[in-house]
Design a protein around this motif. Structure first.
Motif, PDB file in Angstrom:
ATOM      1  N   LEU A   1      -2.656  -8.433  -0.644  1.00  0.00           N
ATOM      2  CA  LEU A   1      -3.420  -8.039  -1.840  1.00  0.00           C
ATOM      3  C   LEU A   1      -2.740  -6.854  -2.536  1.00  0.00           C
ATOM      4  CD1 LEU A   1      -5.985  -8.818  -3.395  1.00  0.00           C
ATOM      5  CD2 LEU A   1      -7.192  -7.056  -2.120  1.00  0.00           C
ATOM      6  N   ASN A   2      -2.267  -5.899  -1.738  1.00  0.00           N
ATOM      7  CA  ASN A   2      -1.540  -4.768  -2.323  1.00  0.00           C
ATOM      8  C   ASN A   2      -0.333  -5.256  -3.112  1.00  0.00           C
ATOM      9  OD1 ASN A   2      -3.163  -2.765  -1.407  1.00  0.00           O
ATOM     10  ND2 ASN A   2      -1.860  -2.144   0.301  1.00  0.00           N
ATOM     11  N   ALA A   3       0.394  -6.243  -2.511  1.00  0.00           N
ATOM     12  CA  ALA A   3       1.596  -6.759  -3.177  1.00  0.00           C
ATOM     13  C   ALA A   3       1.213  -7.421  -4.500  1.00  0.00           C
ATOM     14  CB  ALA A   3       2.300  -7.751  -2.257  1.00  0.00           C
TER      15      ALA A   3
ATOM     16  N   ALA B   1       7.174  -9.154   1.288  1.00  0.00           N
ATOM     17  CA  ALA B   1       8.009  -8.519   0.252  1.00  0.00           C
ATOM     18  C   ALA B   1       7.553  -8.955  -1.145  1.00  0.00           C
ATOM     19  CB  ALA B   1       9.460  -8.913   0.481  1.00  0.00           C
ATOM     20  N   ASP B   2       7.639  -8.008  -2.075  1.00  0.00           N
ATOM     21  CA  ASP B   2       7.306  -8.362  -3.465  1.00  0.00           C
ATOM     22  C   ASP B   2       8.309  -7.694  -4.384  1.00  0.00           C
ATOM     23  OD1 ASP B   2       6.342  -5.676  -4.570  1.00  0.00           O
ATOM     24  OD2 ASP B   2       5.016  -5.882  -2.823  1.00  0.00           O
ATOM     25  N   ASN B   3       8.319  -8.140  -5.634  1.00  0.00           N
ATOM     26  CA  ASN B   3       9.185  -7.467  -6.612  1.00  0.00           C
ATOM     27  C   ASN B   3       8.323  -6.782  -7.676  1.00  0.00           C
ATOM     28  OD1 ASN B   3       8.319  -9.822  -7.676  1.00  0.00           O
ATOM     29  ND2 ASN B   3      10.278 -10.476  -8.529  1.00  0.00           N
TER      30      ASN B   3
ATOM     31  N   VAL C   1      -5.402   7.779   0.382  1.00  0.00           N
ATOM     32  CA  VAL C   1      -4.221   8.017  -0.458  1.00  0.00           C
ATOM     33  C   VAL C   1      -3.998   6.740  -1.266  1.00  0.00           C
ATOM     34  CG1 VAL C   1      -1.729   8.427  -0.510  1.00  0.00           C
ATOM     35  CG2 VAL C   1      -3.173   9.654   1.128  1.00  0.00           C
ATOM     36  N   THR C   2      -4.102   6.859  -2.537  1.00  0.00           N
ATOM     37  CA  THR C   2      -3.971   5.662  -3.375  1.00  0.00           C
ATOM     38  C   THR C   2      -3.137   5.960  -4.612  1.00  0.00           C
ATOM     39  OG1 THR C   2      -5.217   3.979  -4.591  1.00  0.00           O
ATOM     40  CG2 THR C   2      -6.185   6.170  -4.537  1.00  0.00           C
ATOM     41  N   GLY C   3      -2.525   4.916  -5.129  1.00  0.00           N
ATOM     42  CA  GLY C   3      -1.743   5.076  -6.351  1.00  0.00           C
ATOM     43  C   GLY C   3      -2.391   4.265  -7.468  1.00  0.00           C
ATOM     44  N   ARG C   4      -3.481   3.614  -7.125  1.00  0.00           N
ATOM     45  CA  ARG C   4      -4.162   2.770  -8.123  1.00  0.00           C
ATOM     46  C   ARG C   4      -5.407   3.486  -8.641  1.00  0.00           C
ATOM     47  NH1 ARG C   4      -6.404  -1.723  -6.895  1.00  0.00           N
ATOM     48  NH2 ARG C   4      -6.630  -1.388  -4.639  1.00  0.00           N
TER      49      ARG C   4
ATOM     50  N   THR D   1      -9.207   2.608  -3.235  1.00  0.00           N
ATOM     51  CA  THR D   1      -9.856   3.567  -2.324  1.00  0.00           C
ATOM     52  C   THR D   1      -8.810   4.247  -1.450  1.00  0.00           C
ATOM     53  OG1 THR D   1     -11.587   1.887  -2.205  1.00  0.00           O
ATOM     54  CG2 THR D   1     -11.852   3.781  -0.774  1.00  0.00           C
ATOM     55  N   GLY D   2      -7.728   3.573  -1.241  1.00  0.00           N
ATOM     56  CA  GLY D   2      -6.672   4.155  -0.387  1.00  0.00           C
ATOM     57  C   GLY D   2      -6.946   3.973   1.087  1.00  0.00           C
ATOM     58  N   LEU D   3      -7.672   2.875   1.429  1.00  0.00           N
ATOM     59  CA  LEU D   3      -7.951   2.651   2.865  1.00  0.00           C
ATOM     60  C   LEU D   3      -7.227   1.408   3.414  1.00  0.00           C
ATOM     61  CD1 LEU D   3     -11.757   3.507   3.039  1.00  0.00           C
ATOM     62  CD2 LEU D   3      -9.868   4.768   4.047  1.00  0.00           C
ATOM     63  N   GLY D   4      -6.758   0.533   2.497  1.00  0.00           N
ATOM     64  CA  GLY D   4      -6.146  -0.729   2.940  1.00  0.00           C
ATOM     65  C   GLY D   4      -5.008  -0.533   3.936  1.00  0.00           C
ATOM     66  N   LEU D   5      -4.037   0.323   3.610  1.00  0.00           N
ATOM     67  CA  LEU D   5      -2.884   0.525   4.500  1.00  0.00           C
ATOM     68  C   LEU D   5      -3.276   1.269   5.769  1.00  0.00           C
ATOM     69  CD1 LEU D   5       0.103   1.387   2.112  1.00  0.00           C
ATOM     70  CD2 LEU D   5      -0.352  -0.735   3.338  1.00  0.00           C
ATOM     71  N   SER D   6      -4.201   2.236   5.630  1.00  0.00           N
ATOM     72  CA  SER D   6      -4.558   2.995   6.844  1.00  0.00           C
ATOM     73  C   SER D   6      -5.343   2.115   7.817  1.00  0.00           C
ATOM     74  CB  SER D   6      -5.298   4.284   6.510  1.00  0.00           C
ATOM     75  OG  SER D   6      -6.469   4.006   5.836  1.00  0.00           O
TER      76      SER D   6
HETATM   77  N1  LIG Z   1       3.221  -3.667  -2.160  1.00  0.00           N
HETATM   78  C1  LIG Z   1       2.980  -2.532  -2.809  1.00  0.00           C
HETATM   79  N2  LIG Z   1       3.662  -2.257  -3.938  1.00  0.00           N
HETATM   80  C2  LIG Z   1       3.460  -1.106  -4.597  1.00  0.00           C
HETATM   81  N3  LIG Z   1       2.577  -0.161  -4.195  1.00  0.00           N
HETATM   82  C3  LIG Z   1       1.886  -0.376  -3.078  1.00  0.00           C
HETATM   83  C4  LIG Z   1       2.053  -1.565  -2.317  1.00  0.00           C
HETATM   84  N4  LIG Z   1       1.231  -1.496  -1.260  1.00  0.00           N
HETATM   85  C5  LIG Z   1       0.589  -0.328  -1.345  1.00  0.00           C
HETATM   86  N5  LIG Z   1       0.976   0.345  -2.432  1.00  0.00           N
HETATM   87  C6  LIG Z   1       0.512   1.658  -2.879  1.00  0.00           C
HETATM   88  O1  LIG Z   1      -0.135   2.254  -1.765  1.00  0.00           O
HETATM   89  C7  LIG Z   1      -1.430   2.689  -2.151  1.00  0.00           C
HETATM   90  C8  LIG Z   1      -2.345   2.624  -0.958  1.00  0.00           C
HETATM   91  O2  LIG Z   1      -2.630   1.314  -0.654  1.00  0.00           O
HETATM   92  P1  LIG Z   1      -3.939   0.990   0.136  1.00  0.00           P
HETATM   93  O3  LIG Z   1      -4.008  -0.450   0.342  1.00  0.00           O
HETATM   94  O4  LIG Z   1      -4.002   1.868   1.320  1.00  0.00           O
HETATM   95  O5  LIG Z   1      -5.072   1.488  -0.838  1.00  0.00           O
HETATM   96  P2  LIG Z   1      -5.487   0.853  -2.204  1.00  0.00           P
HETATM   97  O6  LIG Z   1      -4.846  -0.451  -2.349  1.00  0.00           O
HETATM   98  O7  LIG Z   1      -5.157   1.900  -3.196  1.00  0.00           O
HETATM   99  O8  LIG Z   1      -7.034   0.747  -2.042  1.00  0.00           O
HETATM  100  P3  LIG Z   1      -7.838  -0.276  -1.127  1.00  0.00           P
HETATM  101  O9  LIG Z   1      -8.512   0.601  -0.124  1.00  0.00           O
HETATM  102  O10 LIG Z   1      -8.726  -0.964  -2.019  1.00  0.00           O
HETATM  103  O11 LIG Z   1      -6.837  -1.152  -0.496  1.00  0.00           O
HETATM  104  C9  LIG Z   1      -1.770   1.767  -3.240  1.00  0.00           C
HETATM  105  O12 LIG Z   1      -2.719   2.398  -4.097  1.00  0.00           O
HETATM  106  C10 LIG Z   1      -0.464   1.572  -3.958  1.00  0.00           C
HETATM  107  O13 LIG Z   1      -0.214   2.634  -4.830  1.00  0.00           O
END
Ligand SMILES: Nc1ncnc2c1ncn2[C@@H]1O[C@H](COP(=O)(O)OP(=O)(O)OP(=O)(O)O)[C@@H](O)[C@H]1O
Ligand SMILES: [Mg+2]
Length: 480
Positions: free
Chosen positions: A389-391, A417-419, A436-439, A443-448
């Motif tokens: 989903l992040n990709a 991988a994505d472009n 920590v989020t860039g969007r 919310t910044g919880l997906g990766l953690s």
């Molecule tokens: N494949 C990716 N390409 C570019 N940026 C990414 C990618 N995956 C993560 N990021 C950056 O990492 C940040 C953190 O991602 P994360 O999934 O933790 O939180 P989120 O996507 O912001 O919120 P959510 O909790 O809804 O997932 C994203 O906001 C985005 O800026």
């Protein structure tokens, strides 16, 4: 006996801790073998030379005795031979017969006729001329002859034959005695070497057991060796080392506890700040909207707008709290051995159906399907979903999402991988931290969440990203 005192109050016999070594590779065997070899070679050489010397002496003694006897015989028979006194000659041979080891004695005249002999049947017979030389060895016999001369004229010959059987049995007895001596030295030396090796290796086994205990994490182990030699010194050095290891380990543990406490507090602070930051904006919007709605003369259009804001922001608050609860309540992973390819295909097809992925091409490449790995399927599904989903969210204008599964020995590597837009450099180091989020609406919880789940699988995320080029996030699972 040497024992190991453990800090848990147990006492373990050192020998019980010794590893299984082939007997031929033990120090004990090598020590006994070398001592036995040295003994065998030295004693063998010594006994061999002693036996040789003694046999030479015995042989020489027999020869001397034989020569003396034949000379006496010649002297005693000269007059009787001249006088042809057969009675006296018979007396001489009779006396000779009584000497030990004598088997035959004869006196012959100048023609070779036997005048007197220890064997009466030979008297009157003619004996063949004696061979050249004086001593003749036959089987178990020593034969000598001596000519009797008077004024340079040969008047007769005396013959003497002695048995060497006695000599040989004496030699054999000496040899056997020597062999017995070698055997005795071998046994005594080996027993002494064995006792010595037991004394040395017993202490070594004690030390080895203690080292194993230390290796197993029990730093309270100490050895008590009775030895006052180098092994004793080694035991002392070992105890000093264990003491110092224990002290250092306690320092490290206490430092670690302090640091963990500090990190925990920092983490709680950081999380609280993040939550406060996340909910502050929607909460202010909610408060302002409620204040607005409280006004009696509020125009209908403003009322509708306030209600819409209230609706959106309260939903946002709910989502933030739900995400946070999901993050806080991740259960323990239950690892199964199953195929991961099917699971990846399943998540990929869900992603394809997501409206955000309308312009994204999702591809799955699997080296060798099915690909079995240890994982918790529900947890892995969540990790894959978050990453894919992040990709997709990183490619709002469309692009390629490539998921690859490869097996390398005992590892299954999954990479996504994505472009898309890539992760900004200033976020890269801390991107897996919560909130920590860039969007804008992230919310910044997906990766953690993904990172926490993978840590329960004994692995972690590896992220390579370049702004405006793309991102590749991968992790390993244990192949089965
Ligand atoms: N494949 C990716 N390409 C570019 N940026 C990414 C990618 N995956 C993560 N990021 C950056 O990492 C940040 C953190 O991602 P994360 O999934 O933790 O939180 P989120 O996507 O912001 O919120 P959510 O909790 O809804 O997932 C994203 O906001 C985005 O800026
Ligand atoms: Mg995300």
């Amino acid at each position: 006996m040497s024992v190991i005192e453990l800090d848990r109050g147990q006492t373990v016999a050192a020998e019980q801790q010794s590893p299984r070594l082939s007997f031929f590779r033990t120090l004990r065997f090598r020590l006994v073998l070398s001592v036995a070899l040295v003994h065998a070679v030295l004693m063998g050489a010594f006994v061999w030379s002693a036996v040789n010397k003694q046999s030479e002496a015995i042989r020489a003694e027999l020869h001397n005795r034989a020569h003396s006897l034949i000379t006496l015989m010649a002297v005693a028979s000269t007059n009787a031979l001249l006088a042809e006194d057969l009675g006296s000659l018979a007396e001489v041979t009779e006396r000779v017969k009584q000497q030990p080891d004598v088997t035959e004695g004869a006196i012959v005249d100048v023609r070779g006729d036997v005048l007197a002999s220890t064997d009466p049947h030979q008297v009157g017979h003619r004996l063949p001329a004696p061979p050249d030389g004086v001593v003749v060895h036959r089987r178990n016999r020593l034969r000598l002859h001596e000519q009797i001369r008077v004024a340079g004229q040969r008047v007769g010959t005396v013959f003497l034959e002695m048995s060497t059987r006695h000599l040989k049995s004496e030699l054999a007895a000496t040899r056997n005695e020597g062999l017995l001596f070698i055997l005795l030295a071998l046994v005594v030396g080996s027993v002494a070497a064995w006792v010595l090796s037991v004394l040395i290796t017993r202490n070594l086994y004690t030390l080895m057991a203690a080292v194993r205990k230390i290796g197993g994490g029990n730093l309270g182990v100490r050895v008590e060796l009775q030895a006052r030699d180098e092994v004793g010194l080694l035991g002392g050095a070992f105890n000093a080392m264990a003491e110092s290891l224990q002290r250092i380990s306690e320092q490290v543990r206490s430092e670690h506890e302090k640091r963990t406490d500090a990190e925990r507090l920092a983490c709680v602070g950081e999380l609280s700040a993040s939550i406060a930051h996340e909910i502050r904006n929607p909460l202010s919007a909610v408060i302002n909207s409620v204040k607005l709605l409280d006004r009696a003369n509020l125009p209908v259009s403003d009322r509708a707008q306030a209600i819409a804001i209230l609706n959106t922001e309260s939903l946002r608050l709910q989502r933030i709290l739900n995400d946070f609860l999901d993050f806080a309540r991740i259960r323990e992973s239950r690892l199964l051995e199953d195929d991961v390819c099917a699971l990846i295909e399943e998540v990929a097809s869900l992603i394809r159906q997501n409206p955000q992925a309308a312009a994204v091409r999702v591809e799955v490449e699997c080296d060798a399907c099915p690909c079995r790995a240890r994982h918790d399927p529900d947890h892995l599904r969540q990790v894959l979903w978050n990453l894919m989903l992040n990709a997709v969210q990183a490619m709002p204008e469309g692009g390629n999402l490539h998921v690859r599964v490869e097996r390398a020995g005992r590892i299954v590597r999954i990479s996504i991988a994505d472009n898309g837009c890539g992760i900004p450099d200033h976020l890269l180091d801390k991107i897996v931290r919560p909130f920590v989020t860039g969007r804008k609406h992230g919310t910044g919880l997906g990766l953690s969440i993904a990172q926490r789940i993978l840590m329960q699988h004994g692995t972690s995320l590896s992220i390579v990203s370049h702004v405006n080029v793309g991102t590749e996030i991968s992790f390993d699972l244990e192949a089965v």
